[in-house]
Design a protein around this motif. Structure first.
Motif, mmCIF file in Angstrom:
data_model
loop_
_atom_site.group_PDB
_atom_site.id
_atom_site.type_symbol
_atom_site.label_atom_id
_atom_site.label_comp_id
_atom_site.label_asym_id
_atom_site.label_seq_id
_atom_site.Cartn_x
_atom_site.Cartn_y
_atom_site.Cartn_z
ATOM 1 N N LEU A 76 0.872 -1.165 0.000
ATOM 2 C CA LEU A 76 0.000 0.000 0.000
ATOM 3 C C LEU A 76 0.913 1.220 0.000
ATOM 4 O O LEU A 76 1.764 1.356 0.873
ATOM 5 N N VAL A 77 0.762 2.095 -0.987
ATOM 6 C CA VAL A 77 1.613 3.280 -1.100
ATOM 7 C C VAL A 77 0.813 4.501 -0.670
ATOM 8 O O VAL A 77 -0.278 4.760 -1.176
ATOM 9 N N VAL A 78 1.381 5.235 0.276
ATOM 10 C CA VAL A 78 0.757 6.444 0.814
ATOM 11 C C VAL A 78 1.715 7.601 0.556
ATOM 12 O O VAL A 78 2.904 7.496 0.828
ATOM 13 N N ASN A 79 1.188 8.693 0.007
ATOM 14 C CA ASN A 79 2.002 9.874 -0.259
ATOM 15 C C ASN A 79 1.678 10.949 0.771
ATOM 16 O O ASN A 79 0.512 11.205 1.062
ATOM 17 N N VAL A 80 2.723 11.578 1.310
ATOM 18 C CA VAL A 80 2.564 12.619 2.321
ATOM 19 C C VAL A 80 3.299 13.858 1.842
ATOM 20 O O VAL A 80 4.459 13.788 1.437
ATOM 21 N N LYS A 81 2.598 14.981 1.907
ATOM 22 C CA LYS A 81 3.157 16.236 1.419
ATOM 23 C C LYS A 81 2.791 17.355 2.383
ATOM 24 O O LYS A 81 1.713 17.352 2.967
ATOM 25 N N ALA A 82 3.701 18.298 2.545
ATOM 26 C CA ALA A 82 3.402 19.473 3.356
ATOM 27 C C ALA A 82 2.464 20.377 2.561
ATOM 28 O O ALA A 82 2.634 20.570 1.361
ATOM 29 N N GLU A 83 1.459 20.888 3.240
ATOM 30 C CA GLU A 83 0.522 21.824 2.626
ATOM 31 C C GLU A 83 0.331 22.971 3.604
ATOM 32 O O GLU A 83 -0.564 22.934 4.440
ATOM 33 N N GLY A 84 1.239 23.942 3.524
ATOM 34 C CA GLY A 84 1.254 25.001 4.524
ATOM 35 C C GLY A 84 1.678 24.407 5.850
ATOM 36 O O GLY A 84 2.692 23.728 5.932
ATOM 37 N N VAL A 103 5.451 4.681 2.821
ATOM 38 C CA VAL A 103 5.063 6.082 2.946
ATOM 39 C C VAL A 103 6.104 6.896 2.191
ATOM 40 O O VAL A 103 7.279 6.907 2.553
ATOM 41 N N VAL A 104 5.675 7.523 1.108
ATOM 42 C CA VAL A 104 6.547 8.382 0.318
ATOM 43 C C VAL A 104 6.238 9.810 0.747
ATOM 44 O O VAL A 104 5.106 10.259 0.616
ATOM 45 N N TYR A 105 7.263 10.490 1.279
ATOM 46 C CA TYR A 105 7.014 11.823 1.819
ATOM 47 C C TYR A 105 7.874 12.866 1.114
ATOM 48 O O TYR A 105 9.001 12.595 0.708
ATOM 49 N N ASP A 106 7.311 14.046 0.960
ATOM 50 C CA ASP A 106 7.970 15.185 0.363
ATOM 51 C C ASP A 106 9.099 15.647 1.276
ATOM 52 O O ASP A 106 8.969 15.601 2.498
ATOM 53 N N GLU A 107 10.194 16.116 0.694
ATOM 54 C CA GLU A 107 11.326 16.551 1.521
ATOM 55 C C GLU A 107 10.972 17.708 2.442
ATOM 56 O O GLU A 107 11.636 17.930 3.448
ATOM 57 N N ASP A 108 9.893 18.436 2.150
ATOM 58 C CA ASP A 108 9.476 19.553 2.989
ATOM 59 C C ASP A 108 8.457 19.148 4.062
ATOM 60 O O ASP A 108 8.077 19.963 4.891
ATOM 61 N N ALA A 109 8.008 17.900 4.032
ATOM 62 C CA ALA A 109 6.992 17.447 4.987
ATOM 63 C C ALA A 109 7.599 17.307 6.376
ATOM 64 O O ALA A 109 8.649 16.680 6.538
ATOM 65 N N PRO A 110 6.946 17.882 7.396
ATOM 66 C CA PRO A 110 7.430 17.696 8.761
ATOM 67 C C PRO A 110 7.353 16.220 9.153
ATOM 68 O O PRO A 110 6.478 15.492 8.689
ATOM 69 N N TYR A 111 8.269 15.791 10.009
ATOM 70 C CA TYR A 111 8.289 14.378 10.369
ATOM 71 C C TYR A 111 6.994 13.942 11.042
ATOM 72 O O TYR A 111 6.609 12.777 10.968
ATOM 73 N N GLN A 112 6.272 14.876 11.699
ATOM 74 C CA GLN A 112 5.002 14.506 12.329
ATOM 75 C C GLN A 112 4.006 14.010 11.285
ATOM 76 O O GLN A 112 3.181 13.152 11.574
ATOM 77 N N CYS A 113 4.077 14.543 10.073
ATOM 78 C CA CYS A 113 3.152 14.143 9.013
ATOM 79 C C CYS A 113 3.381 12.695 8.592
ATOM 80 O O CYS A 113 2.460 11.883 8.592
ATOM 81 N N SER A 115 4.884 -4.406 8.000
ATOM 82 C CA SER A 115 6.077 -3.702 7.543
ATOM 83 C C SER A 115 5.654 -2.394 6.884
ATOM 84 O O SER A 115 4.842 -2.399 5.966
ATOM 85 N N VAL A 116 6.200 -1.294 7.382
ATOM 86 C CA VAL A 116 5.930 0.018 6.789
ATOM 87 C C VAL A 116 7.265 0.723 6.625
ATOM 88 O O VAL A 116 7.967 0.966 7.601
ATOM 89 N N ASP A 117 7.621 1.002 5.389
ATOM 90 C CA ASP A 117 8.869 1.693 5.095
ATOM 91 C C ASP A 117 8.578 3.137 4.711
ATOM 92 O O ASP A 117 7.460 3.473 4.314
ATOM 93 N N ALA A 118 9.592 3.973 4.804
ATOM 94 C CA ALA A 118 9.458 5.378 4.434
ATOM 95 C C ALA A 118 10.521 5.715 3.394
ATOM 96 O O ALA A 118 11.640 5.223 3.456
ATOM 97 N N ALA A 119 10.124 6.540 2.426
ATOM 98 C CA ALA A 119 11.048 6.979 1.384
ATOM 99 C C ALA A 119 10.825 8.462 1.122
ATOM 100 O O ALA A 119 9.691 8.900 0.945
ATOM 101 N N LYS A 120 11.911 9.221 1.112
ATOM 102 C CA LYS A 120 11.809 10.664 0.878
ATOM 103 C C LYS A 120 11.824 10.946 -0.615
ATOM 104 O O LYS A 120 12.649 10.440 -1.355
#
Length: 100
Positions: A27-35, A66-76, A91-96
Motif C-alpha cells: 500500500l503506497v501512501v504519499n505525504v506532502k506538506a501543505e502550509g 510512505v513516500v514523503y515530500d522533503e518539505d513534509a514535517p516528520y510529524q506528518c 512492515s511500513v517503510d518510508a522513502a523521501k
C-alpha cells in the motif's frame, strides 16, 4: 534526540525485521506538506487519518510504503506510518521524495 524522533527511528528499524508476502504489492501512501498542514493521499485521493486506517485495514498487502515530500514535517509522515501499523501492517517503510 527528541522522544518522537527516537520513536520514529525505532519504528523504522523494526519494520525491516519482519518478513512479508512478496506477491502482494505494498500500500503506497504519499505525504506532502501543505502550509502548516499535511496532505495524505492514497491512489491520488486525499484521505484523513481515519480513512487511511480503514484503507490499511482492508488492504490485501500487509506492508506499506510512505513516500514523503522533503518539505513534509516528520510529524506528518510519522503519523501515517503509525496509523498503518495500527491497522495491522507488519512492515511500513518510508522513502523521501526529493523535489529537484
Amino acid at each position: 534526540m527528541t522522544l518522537n524522533r527516537a520513536l520514529l527511528c525505532t519504528t523504522l528499524l523494526l519494520s525491516g525485521c519482519v518478513s512479508v508476502d512478496p506477491k502482494q504489492p505494498p500500500l503506497v501512501v504519499n505525504v506532502k506538506a501543505e502550509g502548516s498542514a499535511c496532505r495524505v493521499t492514497v491512489d491520488r485521493q486525499r484521505v484523513t487519518q481515519k480513512q487511511l486506517l480503514e484503507i490499511a485495514v482492508k488492504a490485501a498487502a500487509r506492508r506499506g510504503i510512505v513516500v514523503y515530500d522533503e518539505d513534509a514535517p516528520y510529524q506528518c509522515f510519522a503519523s501515517a506510518i503509525i496509523t498503518m501499523q495500527q491497522a495491522g501492517m507488519t512492515s511500513v517503510d518510508a522513502a523521501k521524495w526529493e523535489n529537484h
